[in-house]
Design a protein around this motif. Structure first.
Motif, PDB file in Angstrom:
ATOM      1  N   GLY A 264      25.529 -95.123  46.970  1.00  0.00           N
ATOM      2  CA  GLY A 264      26.332 -95.473  45.921  1.00  0.00           C
ATOM      3  C   GLY A 264      26.038 -95.024  44.798  1.00  0.00           C
ATOM      4  N   GLY A 265      25.135 -94.243  44.107  1.00  0.00           N
ATOM      5  CA  GLY A 265      25.082 -94.005  42.581  1.00  0.00           C
ATOM      6  C   GLY A 265      24.397 -94.952  42.100  1.00  0.00           C
ATOM      7  N   THR A 266      23.424 -95.135  42.890  1.00  0.00           N
ATOM      8  CA  THR A 266      23.002 -96.459  41.668  1.00  0.00           C
ATOM      9  C   THR A 266      21.470 -95.916  41.325  1.00  0.00           C
ATOM     10  OG1 THR A 266      22.303 -97.601  43.411  1.00  0.00           O
ATOM     11  CG2 THR A 266      24.538 -98.598  43.201  1.00  0.00           C
ATOM     12  N   GLY A 267      21.539 -94.532  41.518  1.00  0.00           N
ATOM     13  CA  GLY A 267      19.986 -93.954  41.320  1.00  0.00           C
ATOM     14  C   GLY A 267      19.142 -95.009  39.030  1.00  0.00           C
ATOM     15  N   ASP A 268      20.536 -94.733  38.539  1.00  0.00           N
ATOM     16  CA  ASP A 268      19.662 -94.704  37.121  1.00  0.00           C
ATOM     17  C   ASP A 268      19.062 -96.288  36.966  1.00  0.00           C
ATOM     18  OD1 ASP A 268      20.476 -92.367  36.589  1.00  0.00           O
ATOM     19  OD2 ASP A 268      22.364 -92.609  35.461  1.00  0.00           O
ATOM     20  N   PHE A 269      20.028 -97.148  37.990  1.00  0.00           N
ATOM     21  CA  PHE A 269      20.092 -97.961  37.795  1.00  0.00           C
ATOM     22  C   PHE A 269      18.671 -98.627  38.461  1.00  0.00           C
ATOM     23  CE2 PHE A 269      20.093-102.533  40.057  1.00  0.00           C
ATOM     24  CZ  PHE A 269      20.337-103.494  39.426  1.00  0.00           C
ATOM     25  N   ILE A 270      18.388 -97.859  39.291  1.00  0.00           N
ATOM     26  CA  ILE A 270      17.518 -98.663  40.224  1.00  0.00           C
ATOM     27  C   ILE A 270      16.071 -97.711  39.369  1.00  0.00           C
ATOM     28  CG2 ILE A 270      15.772 -97.236  42.505  1.00  0.00           C
ATOM     29  CD1 ILE A 270      18.001 -99.423  42.830  1.00  0.00           C
ATOM     30  N   VAL A 271      16.337 -96.590  39.046  1.00  0.00           N
ATOM     31  CA  VAL A 271      15.060 -96.482  37.731  1.00  0.00           C
ATOM     32  C   VAL A 271      14.392 -97.248  36.779  1.00  0.00           C
ATOM     33  CG1 VAL A 271      14.392 -94.674  35.792  1.00  0.00           C
ATOM     34  CG2 VAL A 271      15.515 -93.653  38.248  1.00  0.00           C
ATOM     35  N   VAL A 272      15.631 -97.506  36.084  1.00  0.00           N
ATOM     36  CA  VAL A 272      15.244 -98.616  35.058  1.00  0.00           C
ATOM     37  C   VAL A 272      14.876 -99.991  35.772  1.00  0.00           C
ATOM     38  CG1 VAL A 272      16.492-100.871  33.601  1.00  0.00           C
ATOM     39  CG2 VAL A 272      17.765 -98.618  33.780  1.00  0.00           C
ATOM     40  N   ILE A 273      15.427-101.167  37.088  1.00  0.00           N
ATOM     41  CA  ILE A 273      14.521-101.413  37.545  1.00  0.00           C
ATOM     42  C   ILE A 273      12.536-101.556  38.096  1.00  0.00           C
ATOM     43  CG2 ILE A 273      14.338-102.524  40.200  1.00  0.00           C
ATOM     44  CD1 ILE A 273      16.419-104.096  37.513  1.00  0.00           C
ATOM     45  N   LEU A 274      12.773 -99.962  38.334  1.00  0.00           N
ATOM     46  CA  LEU A 274      11.271 -99.355  38.466  1.00  0.00           C
ATOM     47  C   LEU A 274      10.664 -99.892  37.222  1.00  0.00           C
ATOM     48  CD1 LEU A 274       9.207 -98.446  39.896  1.00  0.00           C
ATOM     49  CD2 LEU A 274      10.061 -95.859  39.942  1.00  0.00           C
ATOM     50  N   LEU A 275      11.113 -98.967  36.175  1.00  0.00           N
ATOM     51  CA  LEU A 275      10.302 -99.749  34.795  1.00  0.00           C
ATOM     52  C   LEU A 275      10.309-100.417  34.708  1.00  0.00           C
ATOM     53  CD1 LEU A 275       9.925 -98.213  31.653  1.00  0.00           C
ATOM     54  CD2 LEU A 275      12.385 -98.365  31.596  1.00  0.00           C
ATOM     55  N   ALA A 276      11.003-101.269  34.923  1.00  0.00           N
ATOM     56  CA  ALA A 276      10.916-103.006  34.540  1.00  0.00           C
ATOM     57  C   ALA A 276      10.257-102.863  35.329  1.00  0.00           C
ATOM     58  CB  ALA A 276      11.880-103.681  34.802  1.00  0.00           C
ATOM     59  N   LEU A 277       9.864-103.033  36.550  1.00  0.00           N
ATOM     60  CA  LEU A 277       8.471-103.514  37.712  1.00  0.00           C
ATOM     61  C   LEU A 277       7.340-103.388  37.052  1.00  0.00           C
ATOM     62  CD1 LEU A 277      10.022-103.200  41.390  1.00  0.00           C
ATOM     63  CD2 LEU A 277       9.651-105.494  39.888  1.00  0.00           C
ATOM     64  N   VAL A 278       7.182-101.609  36.641  1.00  0.00           N
ATOM     65  CA  VAL A 278       5.664-101.484  36.370  1.00  0.00           C
ATOM     66  C   VAL A 278       5.451-101.753  35.449  1.00  0.00           C
ATOM     67  CG1 VAL A 278       5.394 -99.260  34.940  1.00  0.00           C
ATOM     68  CG2 VAL A 278       5.998 -99.310  37.422  1.00  0.00           C
ATOM     69  N   LEU A 279       6.768-102.059  33.907  1.00  0.00           N
ATOM     70  CA  LEU A 279       5.870-103.036  32.915  1.00  0.00           C
ATOM     71  C   LEU A 279       5.161-104.169  33.066  1.00  0.00           C
ATOM     72  CD1 LEU A 279       8.696-101.917  30.351  1.00  0.00           C
ATOM     73  CD2 LEU A 279       6.718-100.991  30.061  1.00  0.00           C
ATOM     74  N   LEU A 280       6.070-104.767  33.908  1.00  0.00           N
ATOM     75  CA  LEU A 280       6.306-106.367  34.208  1.00  0.00           C
ATOM     76  C   LEU A 280       4.297-107.256  35.586  1.00  0.00           C
ATOM     77  CD1 LEU A 280       8.668-108.100  34.929  1.00  0.00           C
ATOM     78  CD2 LEU A 280       7.952-108.104  33.473  1.00  0.00           C
ATOM     79  N   VAL A 281       4.371-105.718  36.436  1.00  0.00           N
ATOM     80  CA  VAL A 281       3.438-106.248  36.560  1.00  0.00           C
ATOM     81  C   VAL A 281       1.961-105.244  36.674  1.00  0.00           C
ATOM     82  CG1 VAL A 281       2.035-105.544  39.138  1.00  0.00           C
ATOM     83  CG2 VAL A 281       4.488-106.334  38.788  1.00  0.00           C
ATOM     84  N   ARG A 282       2.759-103.779  35.755  1.00  0.00           N
ATOM     85  CA  ARG A 282       0.958-102.803  35.100  1.00  0.00           C
ATOM     86  C   ARG A 282       1.452-101.817  34.247  1.00  0.00           C
ATOM     87  NH1 ARG A 282      -3.470-100.691  37.622  1.00  0.00           N
ATOM     88  NH2 ARG A 282      -4.085 -98.695  36.285  1.00  0.00           N
ATOM     89  N   PRO A 283       1.343-102.652  33.022  1.00  0.00           N
ATOM     90  CA  PRO A 283       2.267-102.443  31.801  1.00  0.00           C
ATOM     91  C   PRO A 283       1.145-100.906  31.640  1.00  0.00           C
ATOM     92  CG  PRO A 283       1.703-105.246  30.970  1.00  0.00           C
ATOM     93  CD  PRO A 283       0.525-104.462  32.659  1.00  0.00           C
ATOM     94  N   THR A 284       0.166-101.196  32.049  1.00  0.00           N
ATOM     95  CA  THR A 284      -0.284 -99.515  31.057  1.00  0.00           C
ATOM     96  C   THR A 284       0.240 -98.079  32.022  1.00  0.00           C
ATOM     97  OG1 THR A 284      -2.102-100.258  32.882  1.00  0.00           O
ATOM     98  CG2 THR A 284      -2.383-100.573  30.724  1.00  0.00           C
ATOM     99  N   GLY A 285       0.492 -98.661  33.334  1.00  0.00           N
ATOM    100  CA  GLY A 285       1.650 -97.427  33.958  1.00  0.00           C
ATOM    101  C   GLY A 285       0.447 -97.458  35.205  1.00  0.00           C
ATOM    102  N   LEU A 286       1.226 -96.662  36.029  1.00  0.00           N
ATOM    103  CA  LEU A 286       0.297 -96.068  37.540  1.00  0.00           C
ATOM    104  C   LEU A 286      -0.891 -95.713  37.266  1.00  0.00           C
ATOM    105  CD1 LEU A 286       3.548 -94.549  39.595  1.00  0.00           C
ATOM    106  CD2 LEU A 286       2.804 -96.777  39.442  1.00  0.00           C
ATOM    107  N   LEU A 287      -0.947 -94.732  36.481  1.00  0.00           N
ATOM    108  CA  LEU A 287      -2.678 -94.493  35.923  1.00  0.00           C
ATOM    109  C   LEU A 287      -3.134 -94.466  34.227  1.00  0.00           C
ATOM    110  CD1 LEU A 287      -1.856 -90.787  38.380  1.00  0.00           C
ATOM    111  CD2 LEU A 287      -2.719 -92.854  38.565  1.00  0.00           C
ATOM    112  N   GLY A 288      -2.133 -94.970  33.991  1.00  0.00           N
ATOM    113  CA  GLY A 288      -2.379 -95.275  32.199  1.00  0.00           C
ATOM    114  C   GLY A 288      -3.353 -95.778  32.473  1.00  0.00           C
ATOM    115  N   LYS A 289      -4.676 -95.911  31.481  1.00  0.00           N
ATOM    116  CA  LYS A 289      -5.926 -96.438  31.172  1.00  0.00           C
ATOM    117  C   LYS A 289      -5.833 -97.792  30.636  1.00  0.00           C
ATOM    118  CE  LYS A 289      -8.339 -92.689  31.028  1.00  0.00           C
ATOM    119  NZ  LYS A 289      -9.552 -91.526  30.405  1.00  0.00           N
ATOM    120  N   LYS A 290      -6.604 -98.761  30.675  1.00  0.00           N
ATOM    121  CA  LYS A 290      -6.745-100.454  30.146  1.00  0.00           C
ATOM    122  C   LYS A 290      -7.200-100.165  28.300  1.00  0.00           C
ATOM    123  CE  LYS A 290      -6.539-103.532  34.143  1.00  0.00           C
ATOM    124  NZ  LYS A 290      -6.981-104.538  34.780  1.00  0.00           N
ATOM    125  N   ALA A 291      -6.557-100.558  27.679  1.00  0.00           N
ATOM    126  CA  ALA A 291      -7.136-100.470  25.683  1.00  0.00           C
ATOM    127  C   ALA A 291      -8.419-100.902  25.965  1.00  0.00           C
ATOM    128  CB  ALA A 291      -5.954-101.262  24.962  1.00  0.00           C
TER     129      ALA A 291
END
Length: 291
Positions: A264-291
């Motif tokens: 039902g047109g919730t694409g932008d909301f799902i993208v924001v949820i994905l962003l939040a999950l990545v920041l919580l679980v893997r802050p460096t991103g899917l293929l980002g390197k750890k500092a």
């Protein structure tokens, strides 16, 4: 079946557009650690100038379409070069000031574009083939998506080859690792960093012109709208990772398309949820390197 194929392929095509927008942003941050909030202005100006070139030569011509992309790339490169020379170079290693000055430039650019081209969207047209569709497994795919996918593959390949196979690419990577050592060898690292900005601006210019054809209009806010998704893609993929940006672009866009169609047109909301999950679980991103 045809609906699934349509949603999947258009999601990949939209992901190609996101990558074109985000590739320059990711490249500049990955090599120079500059978060450029004026990146959207590069896209918008390139789109407007590309539209003017196409208008002058005839919008239904493939020649004018390809020339508008080349001109857009050149405009983006010049704008980015001037930004680096005038605003960014005096502020290296001063990240807060970099953010403030690029945010200010983005707002000023939008106001300038509205003053020149007006506040209303300008509807555009391109070669008639772009308005047609190609059938794949019963699904009719708009041809614009194929152009986006081809352009994204070419840009990714060109960026990887430049960084891995050319002398300047080697200098840039070495300068990022140890700037003082490269300077001691008599190499002007600043010139290489300016080149990085120019390449990032050129990628933004290509993305701006193709985004204009995807949206069928250009406005002063075109770049700012796309910049939101560019930052999401860059963070999800891993700041500074071109490969991560490519993977994240497809992931974000496909999720967005499926959510828009099936939820039902919730694409932008799902993208924001994905962003939040990545920041919580893997802050460096899917293929980002750890500092």
């Amino acid at each position: 079946m045809s609906t699934l194929v349509l949603t999947l392929i258009t999601g990949v095509g939209l992901g190609a557009l996101y990558f074109l927008v985000a590739s320059g942003l990711s490249l500049i941050y990955g090599l120079m650690h500059v978060l450029n909030f004026a990146h959207g202005a590069f896209l918008t100006l390139s789109a407007f100038i590309g539209w003017m070139v196409a208008q002058a030569l005839g919008t239904d011509s493939w020649g004018s379409f390809l020339l508008s992309i080349l001109v857009g790339a050149a405009v983006g490169a010049v704008f980015a070069t001037l930004t680096e020379l005038v605003l960014i170079r005096p502020l290296y290693e001063r990240h807060i000031e970099q953010v403030l000055v690029t945010v200010g430039l983005s707002f000023a650019a939008v106001a300038l574009f509205e003053g020149i081209w007006g506040t209303d969207p300008v509807h555009i047209s391109g070669p008639s083939w772009l308005k047609q569709t190609t059938e794949v497994l019963g699904a009719r795919i708009p041809n614009t998506y194929w152009v986006l996918m081809i352009a994204a593959v070419l840009v990714l390949a060109a960026l990887v080859l430049f960084l891995q196979k050319t002398r300047y690419g080697m200098i840039i990577r070495a300068g990022v690792e140890n700037r003082s050592m490269v300077t001691a060898l008599g190499i002007d690292v600043r010139r290489s960093f300016t080149l990085v900005f120019a390449i990032g601006g050129a990628a933004a210019g290509i993305g701006g012109v193709l985004a204009m054809h995807y949206s069928t209009f250009v406005s002063a806010h075109l770049g700012q709208t796309l910049l939101i998704f560019a930052f999401i893609v860059t963070v999800v993929g891993g700041l500074g990772s071109l490969t991560g940006a490519a993977v994240a672009s497809v992931l974000v866009a496909v999720l967005q398309q499926f959510a828009n169609f099936y939820l039902g047109g919730t694409g932008d909301f799902i993208v924001v949820i994905l962003l939040a999950l990545v920041l919580l679980v893997r802050p460096t991103g899917l293929l980002g390197k750890k500092a």
